[in-house]
Design a protein around this motif. Structure first.
Motif, short mmCIF file in Angstrom:
data_model
loop_
_atom_site.label_atom_id
_atom_site.label_comp_id
_atom_site.label_asym_id
_atom_site.label_seq_id
_atom_site.Cartn_x
_atom_site.Cartn_y
_atom_site.Cartn_z
N ARG A 145 0.84 -1.20 0.00
CA ARG A 145 0.00 0.00 0.00
C ARG A 145 0.88 1.26 0.00
O ARG A 145 1.91 1.29 0.66
N PRO A 146 0.47 2.28 -0.71
CA PRO A 146 1.25 3.53 -0.71
C PRO A 146 1.13 4.26 0.62
O PRO A 146 0.23 3.98 1.43
N ALA A 147 2.06 5.17 0.86
CA ALA A 147 2.01 5.98 2.08
C ALA A 147 0.72 6.79 2.11
O ALA A 147 0.19 7.20 1.08
N ASP A 148 0.20 7.02 3.32
CA ASP A 148 -1.01 7.83 3.48
C ASP A 148 -0.81 8.80 4.64
O ASP A 148 0.27 8.86 5.23
N LYS A 149 -1.84 9.54 5.00
CA LYS A 149 -1.67 10.58 6.02
C LYS A 149 -1.44 9.98 7.41
O LYS A 149 -0.93 10.66 8.30
#
Length: 326
Positions: A63-67
């Motif tokens: 999964r990509p980086a998120d907040k």
């Protein structure tokens, strides 16, 4: 990103191989009653659970980086390998206890020839799966895939050891019957070693252990190649799954413009990233003339400004006494 584009697809190979070999080995145990074959079959159960954990962990890590996870989700790989290591320790204890009971209460064994044939087939399946997983581990720099591959290879050697022991029992069934539980104990010890190694590596990853010395050397060489006269300090690093995070303080002349410093940093970053995949390098530029910039002894990490003994500047570039004291 689709499943076929992520490292998780390799974990499915481990799951499939474990399902097949688990069925084969428990079938062999049912035919023979051999506790050493049972220990091998029990390890296949752990392989299956580990493969499922690896699959889930690699899906999350992709999964990509998120907040909420600004550095990405890669560290889930260390949790996965830690869980796998714990399961391996439980399996080793179970096998050892069963083996001790069988050692003092031996039972006759049947159909050992068929049992040997089944184990050889299971070992061949695991060997093929381990090679596929190791290829994926090298391609994606994944500790989870590497752990799973090594675990499968442990299973291969376990099966071959059991085959050798059964061969001896076939030749002399009465005299060597005690060999069956002894082989199972040896299997348990081998599994225990693999579990401890996985737990150790998981601990190092979760504790942000620094990168290996050869990778640190690549980074220092890039700094010295692009900025040969510029001291640096505070070179710190860590690894999260397959991603490397590095930060360093670079001391440049105060007359250097923001544009020039930016272009230099870009060249250093590009050189490092071309030699180390999945690397995020952050360079903090400081004026070399400012006494406050010479604080490498406070920051720690690798340096060439005299604040660390791992790397030293040539005499012509050594800082003056007053700056080292600052």
């Amino acid at each position: 990103m689709s499943l076929l584009q992520t490292p998780a697809r390799y974990a499915l190979v481990s799951v499939a191989a474990s399902l097949v070999t688990m069925g084969l080995k428990f079938g062999a145990f049912w035919m023979t009653g051999s506790v050493s074959i049972f220990s091998d079959a029990a390890e296949s159960v752990i392989n299956l659970v580990a493969g499922l954990i690896a699959f889930i962990a690699l899906l999350i890590a992709a999964r990509p980086a998120d907040k909420h996870h600004t550095y990405g989700h890669d560290k889930v790989e260390y949790f996965a390998s830690g869980v796998e290591g714990t399961l391996i320790l439980v399996a080793a204890a179970t096998i050892f206890i069963t083996s001790v009971q069988r050692l003092f209460a031996p039972v006759p064994l049947d159909s050992l020839g068929w049992g040997m044939a089944v184990l050889v087939l299971a070992a061949a399946i695991n060997l093929g799966a381990a090679r596929v997983l190791m290829h994926g581990a090298c391609k994606h720099d994944s500790i989870t895939l590497e752990a799973d591959a090594k675990h499968l290879m442990t299973d291969v050697w376990t099966s071959l050891a059991v085959v050798v022991g059964i061969g001896v029992i076939i030749v002399a069934p009465e005299e060597w019957l005690f060999l069956d539980p002894l082989i199972a104990m040896a299997v348990a010890v081998n599994i225990l070693r693999a579990g401890v190694d996985l737990l150790r590596r998981s601990w190092n990853g979760l504790m942000d252990h620094t990168l290996p010395a050869e990778e640190i050397q690549i980074i220092t060489e890039a700094l010295q190649a692009q900025a040969p006269d510029a001291p640096f300090h505070g070179l710190r690093s860590r690894k999260s799954g397959s991603r490397r995070f590095i930060d360093v303080h670079l001391l440049l002349p105060g007359r250097c413009s923001v544009q020039e410093a930016h272009e230099l940093c870009d060249r250093i970053e590009n050189l490092v990233e071309s030699r180390l995949n999945n690397t995020s390098l952050t360079i903090h530029v400081e004026p070399v003339e400012d006494d406050a910039s010479w604080d490498g002894h406070c920051i720690g990490g690798v340096a060439n400004d005299g604040s660390d003994q791992q790397t030293q500047l040539p005499d012509s570039l050594q800082p003056s006494d007053d700056k080292q004291g600052g």
